[in-house]
Design an enzyme around this catalytic site. Sequence first.
Site, PDB file in Angstrom:
ATOM      1  N   LYS A 218      44.558  41.210  40.888  1.00  0.00           N
ATOM      2  CA  LYS A 218      43.600  42.295  40.640  1.00  0.00           C
ATOM      3  C   LYS A 218      43.929  42.996  39.323  1.00  0.00           C
ATOM      4  O   LYS A 218      43.079  43.198  38.485  1.00  0.00           O
ATOM      5  CB  LYS A 218      43.641  43.277  41.817  1.00  0.00           C
ATOM      6  CG  LYS A 218      42.705  44.452  41.644  1.00  0.00           C
ATOM      7  CD  LYS A 218      42.666  45.333  42.885  1.00  0.00           C
ATOM      8  CE  LYS A 218      41.973  46.637  42.561  1.00  0.00           C
ATOM      9  NZ  LYS A 218      41.867  47.533  43.706  1.00  0.00           N
ATOM     10  N   GLY A 288      43.248  45.189  47.074  1.00  0.00           N
ATOM     11  CA  GLY A 288      43.826  43.844  47.107  1.00  0.00           C
ATOM     12  C   GLY A 288      43.804  43.239  48.499  1.00  0.00           C
ATOM     13  O   GLY A 288      43.442  42.080  48.695  1.00  0.00           O
ATOM     14  N   GLU A 374      50.059  48.249  54.809  1.00  0.00           N
ATOM     15  CA  GLU A 374      49.887  48.824  53.478  1.00  0.00           C
ATOM     16  C   GLU A 374      48.778  49.887  53.540  1.00  0.00           C
ATOM     17  O   GLU A 374      48.768  50.836  52.766  1.00  0.00           O
ATOM     18  CB  GLU A 374      49.547  47.726  52.451  1.00  0.00           C
ATOM     19  CG  GLU A 374      49.898  48.108  51.032  1.00  0.00           C
ATOM     20  CD  GLU A 374      49.779  46.967  50.022  1.00  0.00           C
ATOM     21  OE1 GLU A 374      48.642  46.568  49.712  1.00  0.00           O
ATOM     22  OE2 GLU A 374      50.813  46.474  49.540  1.00  0.00           O
ATOM     23  N   LYS A 529      59.035  48.631  42.453  1.00  0.00           N
ATOM     24  CA  LYS A 529      58.643  47.841  41.268  1.00  0.00           C
ATOM     25  C   LYS A 529      59.266  48.447  40.007  1.00  0.00           C
ATOM     26  O   LYS A 529      59.813  47.721  39.167  1.00  0.00           O
ATOM     27  CB  LYS A 529      57.123  47.866  41.086  1.00  0.00           C
ATOM     28  CG  LYS A 529      56.318  47.115  42.106  1.00  0.00           C
ATOM     29  CD  LYS A 529      54.852  47.148  41.679  1.00  0.00           C
ATOM     30  CE  LYS A 529      53.916  46.730  42.786  1.00  0.00           C
ATOM     31  NZ  LYS A 529      52.512  46.919  42.450  1.00  0.00           N
TER      32      LYS A 529
HETATM   33  O1  F6P Z   1      52.335  45.814  45.275  1.00  0.00           O
HETATM   34  C1  F6P Z   1      51.283  45.861  46.168  1.00  0.00           C
HETATM   35  C2  F6P Z   1      50.051  45.270  45.579  1.00  0.00           C
HETATM   36  O2  F6P Z   1      49.506  46.141  44.660  1.00  0.00           O
HETATM   37  C3  F6P Z   1      49.049  44.903  46.661  1.00  0.00           C
HETATM   38  O3  F6P Z   1      48.287  45.968  47.064  1.00  0.00           O
HETATM   39  C4  F6P Z   1      48.304  43.809  45.991  1.00  0.00           C
HETATM   40  O4  F6P Z   1      47.566  43.061  46.911  1.00  0.00           O
HETATM   41  C5  F6P Z   1      49.430  43.046  45.364  1.00  0.00           C
HETATM   42  O5  F6P Z   1      50.329  44.051  44.925  1.00  0.00           O
HETATM   43  C6  F6P Z   1      49.057  42.145  44.222  1.00  0.00           C
HETATM   44  O6  F6P Z   1      48.463  42.863  43.190  1.00  0.00           O
HETATM   45  P1  F6P Z   1      47.604  42.146  42.092  1.00  0.00           P
HETATM   46  O7  F6P Z   1      46.466  41.456  42.759  1.00  0.00           O
HETATM   47  O8  F6P Z   1      47.150  43.238  41.169  1.00  0.00           O
HETATM   48  O9  F6P Z   1      48.487  41.163  41.383  1.00  0.00           O
END
Ligand code: F6P
Length: 566
Positions: A218, A288, A374, A529
């Site tokens: 995303k 997501g 989540e 993170k």
């Molecule tokens: O760290 C959690 C998160 O933001 C989830 O909500 C999401 O599905 C996943 O990481 C992956 O994020 P992205 O699709 O932006 O790579």
Amino acid sequence: MPTAASPIDPTTTDAWRRLTELAAAYEPDLRRALADEEWVRRSTLTAGDLRVDLSKNLVTPEIWKALRDLAAEVGLEARRDAMLAGERINVTEDRAVLHTALRLPRDASLELDGQDVVGDVHEVLDRVYAFAEDVRSGTWRGFTGRPIRTVVNIGIGGSDLGPVMAYEALKAYVQDGLECRFISNIDPTDAAETLAGLDAETLAGLDAETTLFIVASKTFGTLETLTNARLCRSWLLDGIRAADADAGREDGPIVARHFVAVSTALDKVAEFGIDPANAFGFWDWVGGRYSVDSAIGTSLAVAIGPKRFQEFLAGFHAIDEHFRSAPLEANVPALMGLLNVWYTNFLGASSHAVLPYAQSLHRFAAYLQQLTMESNGKSVRWDGTPVATDTGEVFWGEPGTNGQHAFYQLIHQGTRLIPADFIAFATPAHPLRDGDTDVHELLLANFLAQTKALAFGKTPDEVRAEGTDEAIVPARVFPGNRPTTSIMAPALTPTALGQLIALYEHITFTQGIVWGIDSFDQWGVELGKQLAMQIAPAVAGEAGALAQQDASTRAMIDYYREQRTR
Ligand code: F6P
């Protein structure tokens, strides 16, 4: 109607007080409840193709009424309508929450900030479908001219769990000669094992010439996904150049035939070196964990084809319509969400098992863990005030009957209350027989036996009547009154899977509204993170970064570095 600024504290409602009284006086007796045909009839509901038996839950008509009153007092229906209308109910990110728009039919309309969302959704879907057809038909070819045999989805969280769960669930619909693989973990083992090179003798492993990567993210800023995408790009370039001496020095033309992306951040996709023509977009109003029905499901669309993917979306939509329009007393997601509140806040449950009697749903619990935990693992409400109750129970599970031989002991005889959802399908994906026995019927017999055993239990007298030695009678007693919900659908089709996912999405939503939390943000994943990025140089041996760590972290890094330098 509650506004974004004013979640209603559920504990201040009349219904909460009533539920507290009812819980204190409640003496569960599922044997008696289940002897009443009328109770079972009234407790058996339908949502889309899902038949849902709520009769084995620890509730009475009075408790049901108080739970429905609670939904009314916290404004569940108004919040649902606000979500469906595109109001910015994701308050902390100031976003609309419109995953339901991803599955609206083409002729529907929904405007968000003056933009026709349904038109946008179908424009992307049409591109995804055209791409899927090209790959499936062999029109889309790799750099050396060979058709694609393997699609590797690179993503994590919602950009992985939905696609992999649905692919595994719908394997029976995957086109012959095509397969999907999934890389998510930053553990290099994941990429290494998934990409294991083609072995000339066994034909195991991947062949770069026939492999297509979908980078699904995303944000297109996720460490794991971008790292894995770079690993895969190197692997691809090496593989193609090894196969084709004339491949040339430029990476772009090779990457263009083997990499596509799915993201809301198309500028970052271009920066990564993926041709924007090979990118499929979606929108910030899709969380997501709610995105498998967007272009994030492209790997699935390739595997099962556009027609089946449309059926998948239609399944979601059927349950959206049910959630939108069914009266509360027949609204399955709302009632299941309210039941979860009852168990969590009044009967002391802290976890919830989801037990599919379908091997193909072996990733369903993992998928649900992100969806539910989540979403509802929060301790402040959407206005920033602390919650007044427990929230977010732990979801977990494994397919039956494997779970029966592992952890069901604790559900049957442990000290904790663990509500469980049992999921089964009338028609097997593989109708095998063992002599005269239809093996699927053995599976269903187990599905039925477990909920019965949990509800009815076995009394000391019943144990004694089997001639059991008195000394071990207590160990062989089953207390019973352990709550379950049984869900059955005609078959594990794309439609049924879409319905099942949407059911749990709306259960999750219902719980979040009662608790007054924003079920659509996930700030709790950020700190780890950030720290990982700070700690990475220390792990790599940078003295300054190491000195900044706490004693425990430093000691572990020291140990690690000693091991690596041996
Ligand atoms: O760290 C959690 C998160 O933001 C989830 O909500 C999401 O599905 C996943 O990481 C992956 O994020 P992205 O699709 O932006 O790579």
